[in-house]
Write an enzyme that holds these catalytic residues in place. Sequence first.
Site, short mmCIF file in Angstrom:
data_model
loop_
_atom_site.label_atom_id
_atom_site.label_comp_id
_atom_site.label_asym_id
_atom_site.label_seq_id
_atom_site.Cartn_x
_atom_site.Cartn_y
_atom_site.Cartn_z
N GLU A 69 0.83 -1.20 0.00
CA GLU A 69 0.00 0.00 0.00
C GLU A 69 0.87 1.26 0.00
O GLU A 69 0.53 2.27 -0.64
CB GLU A 69 -0.93 0.01 1.22
CG GLU A 69 -1.96 -1.10 1.23
CD GLU A 69 -2.95 -0.98 0.09
OE1 GLU A 69 -3.32 0.14 -0.27
OE2 GLU A 69 -3.33 -2.02 -0.48
N TRP B 102 1.91 1.74 -3.53
CA TRP B 102 0.83 2.30 -4.36
C TRP B 102 0.82 3.82 -4.24
O TRP B 102 0.58 4.54 -5.21
CB TRP B 102 -0.53 1.73 -3.94
CG TRP B 102 -0.93 0.47 -4.65
CD1 TRP B 102 -0.96 -0.79 -4.13
CD2 TRP B 102 -1.37 0.35 -6.02
NE1 TRP B 102 -1.39 -1.69 -5.07
CE2 TRP B 102 -1.66 -1.02 -6.24
CE3 TRP B 102 -1.55 1.25 -7.06
CZ2 TRP B 102 -2.10 -1.50 -7.47
CZ3 TRP B 102 -2.00 0.78 -8.29
CH2 TRP B 102 -2.27 -0.58 -8.48
N TRP C 155 -20.84 9.90 -21.00
CA TRP C 155 -21.35 9.51 -19.69
C TRP C 155 -22.83 9.93 -19.53
O TRP C 155 -23.26 10.94 -20.07
CB TRP C 155 -20.52 10.14 -18.59
CG TRP C 155 -19.09 9.70 -18.59
CD1 TRP C 155 -18.01 10.35 -19.12
CD2 TRP C 155 -18.57 8.48 -18.03
NE1 TRP C 155 -16.86 9.63 -18.93
CE2 TRP C 155 -17.17 8.48 -18.25
CE3 TRP C 155 -19.15 7.40 -17.36
CZ2 TRP C 155 -16.35 7.43 -17.84
CZ3 TRP C 155 -18.32 6.36 -16.94
CH2 TRP C 155 -16.95 6.38 -17.18
N ASN D 151 -11.42 1.83 2.64
CA ASN D 151 -10.86 1.72 1.29
C ASN D 151 -11.61 0.72 0.41
O ASN D 151 -11.84 0.98 -0.78
CB ASN D 151 -9.39 1.33 1.35
CG ASN D 151 -8.75 1.39 -0.03
OD1 ASN D 151 -8.72 2.44 -0.66
ND2 ASN D 151 -8.26 0.25 -0.52
N TRP E 99 -16.66 9.69 -13.89
CA TRP E 99 -15.81 9.50 -12.72
C TRP E 99 -15.35 10.83 -12.13
O TRP E 99 -15.08 10.92 -10.93
CB TRP E 99 -14.59 8.63 -13.06
CG TRP E 99 -13.70 9.22 -14.13
CD1 TRP E 99 -13.79 9.03 -15.48
CD2 TRP E 99 -12.60 10.12 -13.94
NE1 TRP E 99 -12.82 9.74 -16.14
CE2 TRP E 99 -12.06 10.41 -15.22
CE3 TRP E 99 -11.99 10.68 -12.82
CZ2 TRP E 99 -10.97 11.26 -15.41
CZ3 TRP E 99 -10.90 11.53 -13.00
CH2 TRP E 99 -10.40 11.82 -14.28
N TRP F 262 -10.01 6.63 -8.73
CA TRP F 262 -11.22 6.82 -9.55
C TRP F 262 -10.98 6.39 -10.99
O TRP F 262 -11.85 5.76 -11.61
CB TRP F 262 -11.67 8.28 -9.48
CG TRP F 262 -12.57 8.50 -8.30
CD1 TRP F 262 -12.21 8.98 -7.07
CD2 TRP F 262 -13.96 8.19 -8.23
NE1 TRP F 262 -13.30 9.00 -6.24
CE2 TRP F 262 -14.39 8.52 -6.92
CE3 TRP F 262 -14.88 7.68 -9.13
CZ2 TRP F 262 -15.71 8.34 -6.50
CZ3 TRP F 262 -16.20 7.50 -8.72
CH2 TRP F 262 -16.60 7.83 -7.42
#
Length: 469
Positions: free
Chosen positions: A272, A275, A303, A338, A356, A379
Site C-alpha cells: 500500500e 501504491w 457519460w 478503502n 468519474w 477513480w
Amino acid sequence: MSKTVMWFRKDLRFEDNTAFNELLKQSKLEEELICIFQLNPAQFIADSFNHKSFFKSVYAFVESAKAKKIKIHFLSGDPEHSFQEFKETYPDWQTIYFNLDERGFGRERDQKMLDFFNGKQIKVYAFQDSHLHGVKEIRKPNGENYKVFTPYFRQWLTKPKRSYEKTQKIEKSFSQLSHPIFEEGQQAFKQLINDSELPFEYDCGELVAERYLKEFIKEYLHDYGDTRDYPALDQTSKLSRFLRTGELSIRKVWHAVNAEPDSNGRQTFISELCWRDFYNMIYFDYPQQKNEEIKEQYRQLQWNNSDYYFDCWKNGKTGYPLVDAAMRQLNQTGWMHNRLRMVVASFLTKDLLIDWRWGERYFQQQLIDYDPASNIGGWQWAASTGTDAVPYFRIFNPITQSERFDSKGDFIRQFVPELGNVPNKYIHMPSTMPNEIQQSSQCVIGKDYPEKIIDHSKIRSKVLSFFKE
C-alpha cells in the site's frame, strides 16, 4: 543581519521534516530564521471537510510550534505577490528552505516560485519529503515511466529507503517579530479557523499521528492482510490523513513497519505504501489526469450524467445498502473505508454510468485524507480509464461485495439505521423482503428505505456496449 525563511506547506511537523532539518544543520547562528505559512486562496475548497480539517491541522501545528518557541508567520494571497512583498520589506532575506510538491497544482506553483526566487538571487534549498521515492527515482532501464504497478513494485522493493531523523534539540532561535506584512495573513488564518467547525471529532497534530501509528503497528499490522477489507472491523491504519497533512513522516511509518517481524499483513501494508508512490509518479507523468482520462480511447465516452442518480449516490439513497452505508459514512465522518471506496466508485461509473470526475470531485470535498494523486488514481482505476486500471468488463457487484465483506450487515446497520431490524437474510437486498417482513422489521421499501434506483443484474450488457462504442 541576513534572513533565512522556512516555508511550511503540507509538512506540518518538526520531526523528520527534511527541509527543516537541513535548515537547522546549515543555518548560522547569526542568521535570523523566519517560519512562514503562505495562505493561497486559489487552493481553498471552502466549506468542505477537506478544507476545514486541513486548517485544523495547521492550527495544531502552530500551537505545537509555540511550545518550541517557534512562531509561524502567515502570508496571504498569490504566492509570488506575497513573497515579493516580503522581499521588499526584508531586502536582506537571502535563503529559503521548503519541501517540494511534485505533482498537480503544487508542482505548478513550485515551478513558478523557483523562477521567482532565482530571479531575486534568493538561494533555494528544496527537497522531496512526502514520499519514500520521488517521481523520477523508479524508472524502466530505458528511462520511461512504469504504467503497470507490479514491475514498479518489484523495482521499488530493491531501492534503499531513506532513514528518518528524530527531532534534534532545536538550539537555533526563531524570529518572533511582528510586522504589518504578517497582519493580513494572521487575520485570514483566524477567519479560516473560525470557519473550520466540523460535525464530527477531528483529533490532529504530530503527537496524535504518532499515537495512531503505534496503535496500528501494535494492534492491527500483522492481521492487516486478512482484516483490511472488512469495514465493520475498522482495522485499517487511518494514517492517510496524517500523511496528507505531513503531520506524520512517511519515513517514520516505513521504519516502524520494518522494525516488526515479517507477516502477510506487513507485506500487504508495504504494498500500500508503494501504491502511494506509484500514483504520485503517475500524476507527475500525466499532469492532466484530474480532468482527462489517461487512456486516450476512453476520452470520448458519453457519460450518463444524471443529477438525480448522482444525488441518490451522494446521499446514500441508492437502494443498495453497502453503497448507501459507505456514502453515509463519508458524509458523517469525512472518511470512507478503502474497500468501500472501490465499491461506490464502481457503482457510480459502471452501474450509473456517471462521469468519474463527478465522483472524484465529491470525494475531494468530503475526504479528510484527500490526496489528489491517490484519489484520482483510484477513480480512474475504478472507471477503467487509468493506468493499470481494472478492465472495463470487471464490474463490482454491490450485493456480492456486501455479502462477502459485511456478511452480517453490522456495518450497514451502523450507518443505515432504518435497516436496523431487517433480518440478515435480507440485509443485502432489502427490496426482496416480503411485505410481512417489511412490516415486522419497520422498514417498508419505498417509504423507510428507497427502492433500488437501478437493477444491477441488467447492467452488464449496457456497460460492455458503452465501453466498446
